[in-house]
Design an enzyme around this catalytic site. Sequence first.
Site, PDB file in Angstrom:
ATOM      1  N   ASP A  95       3.240  -6.428   3.331  1.00 25.23           N
ATOM      2  CA  ASP A  95       2.845  -5.331   4.215  1.00 25.23           C
ATOM      3  C   ASP A  95       3.182  -5.657   5.669  1.00 25.23           C
ATOM      4  O   ASP A  95       2.403  -5.413   6.578  1.00 25.23           O
ATOM      5  CB  ASP A  95       1.332  -5.042   4.060  1.00 25.23           C
ATOM      6  CG  ASP A  95       0.894  -3.847   4.895  1.00 25.23           C
ATOM      7  OD1 ASP A  95       1.757  -3.044   5.290  1.00 25.23           O
ATOM      8  OD2 ASP A  95      -0.319  -3.733   5.182  1.00 25.23           O
TER       9      ASP A  95
ATOM     10  N   HIS B 110       0.820  -1.224   0.000  1.00 28.10           N
ATOM     11  CA  HIS B 110       0.000   0.000   0.000  1.00 28.10           C
ATOM     12  C   HIS B 110       0.847   1.264   0.000  1.00 28.10           C
ATOM     13  O   HIS B 110       1.831   1.379   0.711  1.00 28.10           O
ATOM     14  CB  HIS B 110      -1.051   0.005   1.110  1.00 28.10           C
ATOM     15  CG  HIS B 110      -0.519  -0.008   2.518  1.00 28.10           C
ATOM     16  ND1 HIS B 110      -0.171   1.143   3.171  1.00 28.10           N
ATOM     17  CD2 HIS B 110      -0.307  -1.008   3.395  1.00 28.10           C
ATOM     18  CE1 HIS B 110       0.226   0.839   4.406  1.00 28.10           C
ATOM     19  NE2 HIS B 110       0.171  -0.458   4.569  1.00 28.10           N
TER      20      HIS B 110
ATOM     21  N   ASP C  85       6.292   0.608   6.620  1.00 24.74           N
ATOM     22  CA  ASP C  85       4.843   0.432   6.433  1.00 24.74           C
ATOM     23  C   ASP C  85       4.296   1.542   5.550  1.00 24.74           C
ATOM     24  O   ASP C  85       3.980   2.602   6.036  1.00 24.74           O
ATOM     25  CB  ASP C  85       4.153   0.428   7.798  1.00 24.74           C
ATOM     26  CG  ASP C  85       2.696   0.046   7.710  1.00 24.74           C
ATOM     27  OD1 ASP C  85       2.252  -0.392   6.640  1.00 24.74           O
ATOM     28  OD2 ASP C  85       1.985   0.199   8.733  1.00 24.74           O
TER      29      ASP C  85
ATOM     30  N   GLU D 110      -4.804   1.963   2.719  1.00 26.07           N
ATOM     31  CA  GLU D 110      -4.944   0.786   3.585  1.00 26.07           C
ATOM     32  C   GLU D 110      -5.141   1.213   5.029  1.00 26.07           C
ATOM     33  O   GLU D 110      -5.942   0.650   5.751  1.00 26.07           O
ATOM     34  CB  GLU D 110      -3.693  -0.109   3.477  1.00 26.07           C
ATOM     35  CG  GLU D 110      -3.811  -1.440   4.228  1.00 26.07           C
ATOM     36  CD  GLU D 110      -3.333  -1.401   5.664  1.00 26.07           C
ATOM     37  OE1 GLU D 110      -3.572  -2.370   6.390  1.00 26.07           O
ATOM     38  OE2 GLU D 110      -2.737  -0.400   6.099  1.00 26.07           O
ATOM     39  N   GLU D 111      -4.380   2.240   5.443  1.00 26.70           N
ATOM     40  CA  GLU D 111      -4.296   2.554   6.877  1.00 26.70           C
ATOM     41  C   GLU D 111      -5.602   3.010   7.500  1.00 26.70           C
ATOM     42  O   GLU D 111      -5.927   2.606   8.609  1.00 26.70           O
ATOM     43  CB  GLU D 111      -3.215   3.630   7.125  1.00 26.70           C
ATOM     44  CG  GLU D 111      -1.807   3.192   6.768  1.00 26.70           C
ATOM     45  CD  GLU D 111      -1.261   2.082   7.662  1.00 26.70           C
ATOM     46  OE1 GLU D 111      -1.994   1.616   8.544  1.00 26.70           O
ATOM     47  OE2 GLU D 111      -0.106   1.701   7.461  1.00 26.70           O
TER      48      GLU D 111
END
Length: 455
Positions: A351, A277, A289, A323-324
Amino acid sequence: MKKNIVFCFLFTSVIYSQNADQQMLKEIYNYSLTQSKCYSWLDDLSNKIGSRLSGSVGAEKAVIYTKQQLEMLGLDKVYLQEVMVPKWVRGEKETAYILDKKNKINVPICALGGSIATDKKGLTAEVIEVHSLKEVEELGEKVKGKIVFYNRPMESFNVDAFKSYGNAADQRHSGAKIAAKYGAVGTIVRSLNLRLDDFPHAGAQSYGDLQKSQYIPTAAISTNGAELLSKKLKENGNLKFYMKMSCQSFDDVLSYNVIGEITGSEHPEKIMVVGGHLDSWDLGDGSHDDGAGVVQSMEVAEMFKKLNYKPKNTIRIVLFMNEENGVRGGKEYEKQSKSKSENHIFALESDEGGFTPRGFSFECDEANLQKANSWKYLFEPYLIENLIKGGSGVDIGPLTSAKIVKAGLNPDSQRYFDYHHAGNDRFDAINKRELELGAAAMASLVFLFDKYGID
Ligand SMILES: [Zn+2]
């Protein structure tokens, strides 16, 4: 006699194929460790662009940058897929202190994603320490007017740090929602970090179906801060806590998934997704991340092109947005794919950070898990040992093709939560070789599933 010849032929072709596979993996690893672009891509993404929270300028720049880089690889298609994403902005740096009689002791906090702000002067209240959502439900009205302090540490006894994360994350995700129901005025949550340090760790939280008027400010506190607050509360149960946050939510904005494809030479209609992501939290630069997963996925495409490997199936690199705090990119990708009746046979996500790869976990049936395990001898020279059943990735989670193998890259998890969602998730926390080994492991797995197909 005839039988023997057939047997001999079969035996020879199996050996030939095994040698060819060993050779291909060797080429992939050699390339990755000597010529790959992933580390310098990540340098750009982290140091030139920086954090990439959905709806931010950084996220916008990352879309443009990764699209350009994919275009330079000479893929068959590179395009953007529109997706509406939430926009939440942290605002000024948060301040917080423990107010113990007349003493003010500063502690590091950060607002959790989607939180509302405190009022301009900040919020001061007594604190009640708890260790679970259930405890708050049992306390009920007793939390009224107070700041609820969730202080259950991540379990240190699990070898898989992701398990400890999963077992502690409910406090961050639902802590405010539960406490607000009983009239709490704010929540602070112990950072999801196995180490004691001074970094507060951001992350998503949800007010669920509460009315807007019931929302309360919610923040994470560093693990050292949490230890200190807990100790001070034991000495003085009436101490107060002060927190000031100016975060804000805006209307959804237009953003994009970035997609690049190598068209399959035999089955162009069969799609294999490789992704990570593109968005990140805003405190660091999101190198682990999930900058790592993004550049490793791009590297798979680069290596296939440079090694002149022509996949049988369509290899689609997908850099998912959001995504987060919403998974909107993953959901939109599946929606679009369904409307075109696309057939995904495989999806791989990276991820879990850019650390030394240890293996893959698979969401698939027994036959395909066994198939992956039949390649164990190919991976062993590269210290990839675990090919196990387990979760794959949040962004590929929504994919629902009838027959699909989903996999997640599993790097060593011991150091990941030192950095996850925190201000120190920065490029200097990345080891070049570990990152490259991850890209090579991914390319190897994609190559094998492409060559042999799924059962
Ligand atoms: Zn992530």
